[in-house]
Structure formats: structure tokens, C-alpha cells
Design an enzyme around this catalytic site. Structure first.
Site, mmCIF file in Angstrom:
data_model
loop_
_atom_site.group_PDB
_atom_site.id
_atom_site.type_symbol
_atom_site.label_atom_id
_atom_site.label_comp_id
_atom_site.label_asym_id
_atom_site.label_seq_id
_atom_site.Cartn_x
_atom_site.Cartn_y
_atom_site.Cartn_z
ATOM 1 N N LYS A 25 1.104 -1.184 0.258
ATOM 2 C CA LYS A 25 -0.554 0.634 0.441
ATOM 3 C C LYS A 25 0.592 1.485 0.305
ATOM 4 C CE LYS A 25 0.339 2.012 3.877
ATOM 5 N NZ LYS A 25 1.308 2.940 4.901
ATOM 6 N N LEU A 111 11.560 -4.778 3.477
ATOM 7 C CA LEU A 111 11.090 -4.947 4.752
ATOM 8 C C LEU A 111 11.064 -3.320 5.344
ATOM 9 C CD1 LEU A 111 13.000 -7.647 6.193
ATOM 10 C CD2 LEU A 111 10.980 -7.850 5.870
ATOM 11 N N GLY A 113 9.494 -0.264 5.038
ATOM 12 C CA GLY A 113 9.748 0.362 3.647
ATOM 13 C C GLY A 113 9.189 1.678 3.502
ATOM 14 N N GLY A 114 7.480 1.448 4.374
ATOM 15 C CA GLY A 114 6.652 1.839 5.069
ATOM 16 C C GLY A 114 5.601 1.916 3.515
ATOM 17 N N LEU A 115 5.884 0.567 3.336
ATOM 18 C CA LEU A 115 4.311 0.344 1.880
ATOM 19 C C LEU A 115 3.436 -0.560 3.125
ATOM 20 C CD1 LEU A 115 7.425 -0.513 -0.995
ATOM 21 C CD2 LEU A 115 5.368 1.232 -0.970
ATOM 22 N N ASP A 152 -2.684 -1.314 9.875
ATOM 23 C CA ASP A 152 -3.199 -1.470 8.484
ATOM 24 C C ASP A 152 -3.228 -2.290 7.420
ATOM 25 O OD1 ASP A 152 -1.258 1.039 8.098
ATOM 26 O OD2 ASP A 152 0.038 0.823 7.570
HETATM 27 O O1 C5P Z 1 -1.113 -0.447 13.896
HETATM 28 P P1 C5P Z 1 0.766 -0.896 13.740
HETATM 29 O O2 C5P Z 1 1.135 -1.685 15.177
HETATM 30 O O3 C5P Z 1 1.236 -1.555 12.477
HETATM 31 O O4 C5P Z 1 1.593 0.319 14.086
HETATM 32 C C1 C5P Z 1 2.744 0.679 14.363
HETATM 33 C C2 C5P Z 1 3.849 2.075 14.996
HETATM 34 O O5 C5P Z 1 3.229 3.158 14.566
HETATM 35 C C3 C5P Z 1 2.180 2.209 16.617
HETATM 36 O O6 C5P Z 1 3.408 1.110 17.936
HETATM 37 C C4 C5P Z 1 2.435 3.691 16.667
HETATM 38 O O7 C5P Z 1 4.195 3.470 17.088
HETATM 39 C C5 C5P Z 1 3.153 3.628 15.362
HETATM 40 N N1 C5P Z 1 1.341 4.385 14.256
HETATM 41 C C6 C5P Z 1 1.026 5.388 15.494
HETATM 42 N N2 C5P Z 1 -0.408 5.387 14.967
HETATM 43 C C7 C5P Z 1 -1.527 4.974 14.181
HETATM 44 C C8 C5P Z 1 -0.456 4.318 13.493
HETATM 45 C C9 C5P Z 1 0.762 3.332 13.982
HETATM 46 O O8 C5P Z 1 1.435 6.177 16.627
HETATM 47 N N3 C5P Z 1 -2.284 5.471 13.656
#
Ligand code: C5P
Length: 314
Positions: A25, A111, A113-115, A152
Site C-alpha cells: 500500500k 521490509l 519500507g513504508g509499504l 494497516d
Molecule cells: O498498528 P501498527 O502496529 O502497525 O503500528 C506500529 C506503530 O506505529 C505503533 O506502535 C505506533 O507507534 C505507530 N502508530 C501511531 N499511530 C497510528 C498507527 C501507528 O502512532 N495511527
């Protein structure tokens, strides 16, 4: 219930291997709101699935095992910390079945990568194991388990182009004309940590040196309803971009090189370091990719299009 092919017996599960393809994504708009008490940020985002794919194959087994090939092999832990293993355990726990499967991951999504590569693999695992085990969950049940695995993950079950709110896990499809958009994807050497990028944005905001927040998605959603990539280009935006640039200043060169090569716009994807560039059409995308490769401002350049479907059995 499009993820379950005709003829699949959802009570007994699949005897043969189940292969699932899942896309990467990008965020066409990533508006980051305030930090919540649970440590997440309130988001206003528009997700867009593009044609860079990971593939997960699930086979019957006596235990739960994971092997992999491709991007990140040798770097990514294959134990219970892996999002694939966590997804398999979460589904088995929810459905009350034993988490037994031989899983194999073929990675093309880089890995960190922001994707959303890890989230994509979790989404693929839920869809594959649901078919393998015959747990027959509804789309909403799968999305619920997905949300617990990562912000995501629900989007990567849906795919397409969708609005994400809450911490990103509340997804609703965006109704747009059936148009394809063409992207040039610049993959950097090494990843960036998503939590670190959010922390850096908080720090920049506290110091008063962050740009103004993007806010609402209206302009972007209006642009998606037209077919003109120039209009879309003008509305792309990412609140995490300044943070990614602060952590990886060289990305400014990548963005400059893509725009110099003829991209309509370039932006950091999610928390970076991948940069994506919107092209007028597929042929232009190929030319921009060739120039960007020659400029030596990233590890690898790929061309992709979107929107594409989410995690699907193939
Ligand atoms: O939800 P996910 O585990 O992918 O998120 C990884 C990290 O990114 C979270 O622990 C948080 O530090 C940050 N994050 C956030 N706000 C979001 C989504 C992610 O601060 N809406």
C-alpha cells in the site's frame, strides 16, 4: 465474500495448498492527528493498493512452521514474533482450531519500507489459513482480527482505494471511477522504524518546526473522482514526510530526482523510506523509472499501478 473461491468447502478446509497474493500500500493522503492516550495517533488517511505483491502459501502440517524467500530473507525473524505467525495464532485462537500449517512466504515488498509489507503478510495469512482450516469467517470477523494485528492490516484484506480513520484500522472503500494510476516506486537501502517516524513527527510538532497538518481528505477524494493525474498530483500529501526526511536526509535527493525525471509529484510512502512518484501514464512511468535508476538515488526502482485488489486466493 470474494476471497473464497467457488468450490472451496469452508467447513472442512482445503486439502491442497492455498496460495494468497497480497499487495503493498501507499498512502495518497496521510493526515496525522494528535497522539492518543493509547500511544497511537488519530489518522485521516487514504490508502491505495499497488501492484507490488507478496505471496503466502499455506499447506497442511502437523505444527505451525514458516519459511520464506525474497526481500528480507535472513533479516526477518521467522519465529512467533513474525506477523505471519501472529496472524495464524490469532485466527486459530478466535476460531478454536489448532494452528497447524506449513506456511511459505515469497516477499517482493521491502521490509520496513513504508509499504505495509508486514501488514500485508498478516492479511494474506488470515485469508489463506481461513481457507486451509475451513474456519469460514465473515469479512467483518477477519477485519476484526486484522485490526488487532496492526493498523494497516484491515485495509490489506480490502485493497483498492479506501479511507482509513481511527488509528487507520477503520476502513471504508472510496467510490471512484475505474481509473488506473501509474506509480514509480523508489526503494531505499535499509528501512525506517514506523514508531520512530511518529515520534519524530511529535518532536517536530513540539518544537514548532513541523509543517501545518494536512487535515481533511476532501480535496484528494475529489481528485480521485476525476481521471486527470495532474489533479491528483496536486493533492497528494503525507504528514510523516518531514519526519522521514529528518531521519533520512538523503530522501530529499530521491524526491528531487523523481520530479526532475518528469514525475507529476513525489512523496514518501507512509513512514518511509520508500518514495513513490505519480506518472501521467504507464509509458511515462517506465521512462521515469529508467532515469531514476540512472540517477543512483535508491537501491531499486519499480513501476506499479493501482488500485488493485487486497489479499486474494490465486
Ligand atoms: O498498528 P501498527 O502496529 O502497525 O503500528 C506500529 C506503530 O506505529 C505503533 O506502535 C505506533 O507507534 C505507530 N502508530 C501511531 N499511530 C497510528 C498507527 C501507528 O502512532 N495511527
Amino acid at each position: 465474500e470474494a476471497w473464497r473461491p467457488d468450490g472451496e468447502d469452508e467447513r472442512r478446509g482445503a486439502m491442497g495448498p492455498v496460495k494468497v497474493r497480497v499487495p503493498a500500500k501507499v498512502n495518497l493522503h496521510l493526515g496525522v492527528g494528535p497522539l492518543r492516550r493509547d500511544g497511537y495517533h488519530e489518522l485521516n488517511t487514504v490508502y491505495h493498493a499497488i501492484s507490488i505483491y507478496d505471496e503466502l502459501t499455506a499447506r497442511r502440517g502437523d505444527t505451525l512452521t514458516l519459511t520464506m524467500e525474497g526481500e528480507g530473507t535472513g533479516e526477518l525473524a521467522l519465529d512467533d514474533s513474525n506477523l505471519v505467525m501472529r496472524a495464524a495464532h490469532a485466527l486459530a485462537g478466535y476460531a478454536g482450531v489448532l494452528p497447524h500449517a506449513r506456511l511459505h512466504l515469497r516477499k517482493q515488498i521491502p521490509l520496513a519500507g513504508g509499504l505495509a509489507g508486514g501488514s500485508a503478510d498478516a492479511a494474506a495469512t488470515l485469508v489463506a489459513c481461513d481457507a486451509l482450516w475451513g474456519t469460514g469467517l465473515t469479512r467483518d470477523e477477519l477485519a476484526g482480527i486484522a485490526a488487532d494485528l496492526g493498523s494497516d492490516v484491515p485495509f490489506l484484506i480490502h485493497g483498492g482505494t479506501a479511507l482509513g480513520t481511527g488509528r487507520g484500522e477503520a476502513v471504508s472503500p472510496v467510490l471512484a471511477r475505474p481509473t488506473s494510476w501509474y506509480w514509480v516506486v523508489a526503494i531505499a537501502d535499509g528501512g525506517l522504524s514506523t514508531p520512530a517516524a511518529y515520534r519524530e513527527l511529535d518532536r517536530l510538532r513540539e518544537a514548532g518546526t513541523a509543517g501545518p497538518p494536512l487535515g481533511a481528505t476532501d480535496a484528494l477524494l475529489a481528485a480521485l473522482r476525476q481521471r486527470d493525474p495532474r489533479v491528483l498530483a496536486a493533492t497528494l500529501g503525507n504528514d510523516l514526510q518531514d519526519a522521514a526526511l529528518a531521519m533520512r536526509p538523503a530522501l530529499a535527493e530521491t524526491l528531487k530526482a523523481g520530479e526532475a525525471a518528469g514525475a507529476l509529484a513525489g512523496l514518501v510512502s507512509g513512514s518511509g523510506p520508500t518514495c513513490v512518484f505519480l506518472a501521467e501514464n504507464g509509458a511515462r512511468a517506465e521512462r521515469i523509472a529508467a532515469e531514476l535508476t540512472a540517477a543512483e538515488v535508491c537501491r531499486e526502482v519499480r513501476v506499479a499501478h493501482g488500485p488493485v485488489a487486497g489479499a486474494r486466493i490465486v
